[in-house]
Design a protein around this motif. Structure first.
Motif, short mmCIF file in Angstrom:
data_model
loop_
_atom_site.label_atom_id
_atom_site.label_comp_id
_atom_site.label_asym_id
_atom_site.label_seq_id
_atom_site.Cartn_x
_atom_site.Cartn_y
_atom_site.Cartn_z
N TYR A 13 0.91 -72.91 6.12
CA TYR A 13 1.83 -71.86 6.57
C TYR A 13 2.70 -72.35 7.73
CZ TYR A 13 -0.58 -68.43 3.65
OH TYR A 13 -1.09 -67.74 2.59
N ASP A 14 2.61 -73.61 8.09
CA ASP A 14 3.39 -74.14 9.21
C ASP A 14 4.89 -73.98 8.92
OD1 ASP A 14 4.44 -75.43 11.34
OD2 ASP A 14 3.45 -77.37 10.98
N ASP A 15 5.54 -73.13 9.72
CA ASP A 15 6.97 -72.90 9.51
C ASP A 15 7.81 -73.74 10.47
OD1 ASP A 15 6.29 -71.74 11.85
OD2 ASP A 15 6.98 -69.72 11.35
N GLY A 16 7.15 -74.69 11.12
CA GLY A 16 7.88 -75.57 12.04
C GLY A 16 8.04 -74.98 13.43
N SER A 17 7.58 -73.72 13.63
CA SER A 17 7.77 -73.11 14.95
C SER A 17 6.79 -73.73 15.95
CB SER A 17 7.57 -71.59 14.87
OG SER A 17 6.30 -71.25 15.33
N PRO A 18 7.20 -73.88 17.22
CA PRO A 18 6.33 -74.50 18.21
C PRO A 18 5.08 -73.66 18.50
CG PRO A 18 8.40 -73.75 19.21
CD PRO A 18 8.52 -73.55 17.74
N ASN A 19 5.12 -72.35 18.12
CA ASN A 19 3.97 -71.47 18.38
C ASN A 19 2.89 -71.57 17.30
OD1 ASN A 19 5.30 -70.45 20.60
ND2 ASN A 19 6.35 -68.90 19.36
N TYR A 20 3.18 -72.30 16.23
CA TYR A 20 2.22 -72.37 15.12
C TYR A 20 0.93 -73.04 15.57
CZ TYR A 20 0.13 -73.63 10.66
OH TYR A 20 -0.75 -73.78 9.61
N ARG A 21 -0.21 -72.35 15.36
CA ARG A 21 -1.49 -72.88 15.82
C ARG A 21 -2.44 -73.16 14.65
NH1 ARG A 21 0.60 -73.82 19.62
NH2 ARG A 21 0.60 -72.98 21.72
N GLY A 22 -2.00 -72.84 13.44
CA GLY A 22 -2.90 -72.91 12.28
C GLY A 22 -3.10 -74.32 11.75
N GLU A 23 -3.91 -74.40 10.71
CA GLU A 23 -4.16 -75.66 10.02
C GLU A 23 -3.74 -75.48 8.57
OE1 GLU A 23 -8.29 -76.35 10.35
OE2 GLU A 23 -8.19 -76.88 12.48
N PRO A 24 -3.52 -76.58 7.83
CA PRO A 24 -3.24 -76.42 6.40
C PRO A 24 -4.37 -75.65 5.74
CG PRO A 24 -2.99 -78.72 7.08
CD PRO A 24 -3.56 -77.98 8.25
N VAL A 25 -4.03 -74.79 4.79
CA VAL A 25 -5.07 -73.96 4.14
C VAL A 25 -5.67 -74.70 2.94
CG1 VAL A 25 -5.56 -71.73 3.08
CG2 VAL A 25 -3.86 -71.88 4.90
N LEU A 26 -4.84 -75.15 2.03
CA LEU A 26 -5.33 -75.91 0.88
C LEU A 26 -4.86 -77.36 1.02
CD1 LEU A 26 -4.66 -73.27 -1.92
CD2 LEU A 26 -6.83 -73.79 -0.80
N THR A 27 -5.80 -78.28 0.87
CA THR A 27 -5.49 -79.70 1.13
C THR A 27 -5.94 -80.55 -0.05
OG1 THR A 27 -7.59 -79.89 2.27
CG2 THR A 27 -5.66 -79.49 3.65
N GLY A 28 -5.23 -80.44 -1.15
CA GLY A 28 -5.60 -81.25 -2.32
C GLY A 28 -6.59 -80.53 -3.21
N ALA A 29 -6.31 -79.23 -3.48
CA ALA A 29 -7.23 -78.44 -4.31
C ALA A 29 -6.93 -78.67 -5.79
CB ALA A 29 -7.06 -76.96 -3.98
N ASN A 30 -8.00 -78.75 -6.58
CA ASN A 30 -7.90 -78.91 -8.03
C ASN A 30 -8.69 -77.80 -8.71
OD1 ASN A 30 -6.51 -81.55 -8.11
ND2 ASN A 30 -8.37 -82.22 -7.09
N LEU A 31 -8.18 -77.34 -9.85
CA LEU A 31 -8.86 -76.23 -10.54
C LEU A 31 -8.37 -76.13 -11.99
CD1 LEU A 31 -10.60 -73.57 -10.30
CD2 LEU A 31 -8.48 -72.40 -9.79
N THR A 32 -9.30 -75.86 -12.90
CA THR A 32 -8.92 -75.56 -14.28
C THR A 32 -9.63 -74.29 -14.71
OG1 THR A 32 -8.76 -77.91 -14.74
CG2 THR A 32 -8.88 -76.47 -16.64
#
Ligand SMILES: Nc1ncnc2c1ncn2[C@@H]1O[C@H](COP(=O)(O)OP(=O)(O)OP(=O)(O)O)[C@@H](O)[C@H]1O
Length: 291
Positions: A13-32
């Motif tokens: 959800y990082d929108d490039g704003s300097p206030n962003y404190r979060g982390e990536p939510v999905l990092t290479g998820a796979n699913l079938t």
């Protein structure tokens, strides 16, 4: 054919704003998810379950990765189909019905948008209201529905457009346990009857094992496939995953559902599912869940 195919999905959800404190939510998820299959997805609060569904529905654009819905590529590194062009619909926790339309008007909405002729529209709405067992509520105002009835309307609104996949985001979590279990059984029957594939997000392991053919967990940005409900062996899971399914240690509870494939034990507020038939309904049983 697969209903859903996800490869190396990244969402941040990082929108490039300097206030962003979060982390990536999905990092290479796979699913079938196979055609006609129902997959339940569990996970800790904030692990990314809703994000996964919203991304499949096209409400959230992934940073990278590939998504196919009913064999059509919907996202592929920059390519992004809008939600209304995807062969899937979503049922939310709060039914999100149109308050100014009747029950039948809500269910007809998707058919109107697809320009289905009026006579056909009436017939399909009547059919699906019958299917979800609320034919008598067709002319009722949305403001006069109970929580359970509202979720039946939300489900009817999805089923009427005959999508390949329905994405459920904790659809029953506002309802009490008894009603939740009953509706979970009905939802499974309706999905199987119509051959609709589904991903079903819930916090409740009993609901997950009632609705689904297979379970998965979202953890640390990835999707862990736990395999078919019928062969689930909690003693082989990591502590964090096992705790989502009812915890570890020795517990005593009452058997609330039993078949040749699995035994469901209610332990105070938790539900534990064991492989195979372990006793009779109503029996008290002690289970050692530690490895
Ligand atoms: N629109 C948004 N903007 C920024 N961050 C968001 C947004 N939506 C969700 N998040 C963050 O992304 C992470 C995953 O949220 P998500 O709602 O997908 O989790 P979840 O597993 O569905 O949680 P829960 O079980 O509590 O509903 C959380 O840290 C959340 O704060």
């Amino acid at each position: 054919m697969t209903a859903i195919n996800i490869t190396n999905l990244h969402v941040d959800y990082d929108d490039g704003s300097p206030n962003y404190r979060g982390e990536p939510v999905l990092t290479g998820a796979n699913l079938t998810v196979d055609d006609g299959e129902i997959l339940a997805v569990l996970g800790a609060s904030g692990s990314g379950k809703s994000t996964l569904l919203r991304t499949i529905a096209g409400l959230q654009q992934p940073g990278s990765g590939r998504i196919e819905v009913a064999s059509v590529t919907t996202d592929d590194d920059g390519e992004h189909l809008p939600p209304h062009r995807r062969n899937c619909t979503m049922v939310f926790q709060d039914a999100q019905l149109f308050p100014h339309r009747t029950v039948a008007g809500n269910v007809a909405y998707g058919l109107e948008a697809a320009k289905v002729p009026k006579v056909q529209r009436r017939r399909r709405v009547a059919e699906v209201l019958e299917m979800v067992d609320i034919a008598e509520l067709a002319d009722r105002a949305i403001t006069e529905l109970s929580g359970g009835q509202a979720q039946r309307v939300a489900l009817a609104r999805c089923l009427v457009i005959r999508p390949a996949v329905i994405l459920f985001d904790e659809p029953l979590s506002a309802l009490d346990r008894g009603l939740r279990q009953r509706l979970a059984v009905e939802i499974r029957q309706l999905l199987k009857q119509t051959g609709t594939s589904a991903i079903y997000v819930t916090h409740d392991p009993a609901e997950a094992t009632t609705v689904a053919d297979r379970l998965a967990v979202v953890e640390h940005g990835k999707i862990i496939d736990l395999g078919p409900v019928a062969t689930l062996d909690i003693s082989k899971l990591s502590d964090s995953v096992a705790s989502l399914l009812g915890g570890l240690g020795e517990v005593t509870g009452v058997i609330t559902a039993v078949s040749d494939e699995s035994t469901t034990v209610e332990v105070v507020e938790n539900i534990v599912v064991l492989p195979g038939r372990q006793g009779g309904l109503g029996d008290t049983i002690t289970v050692n869940l530690s490895r």
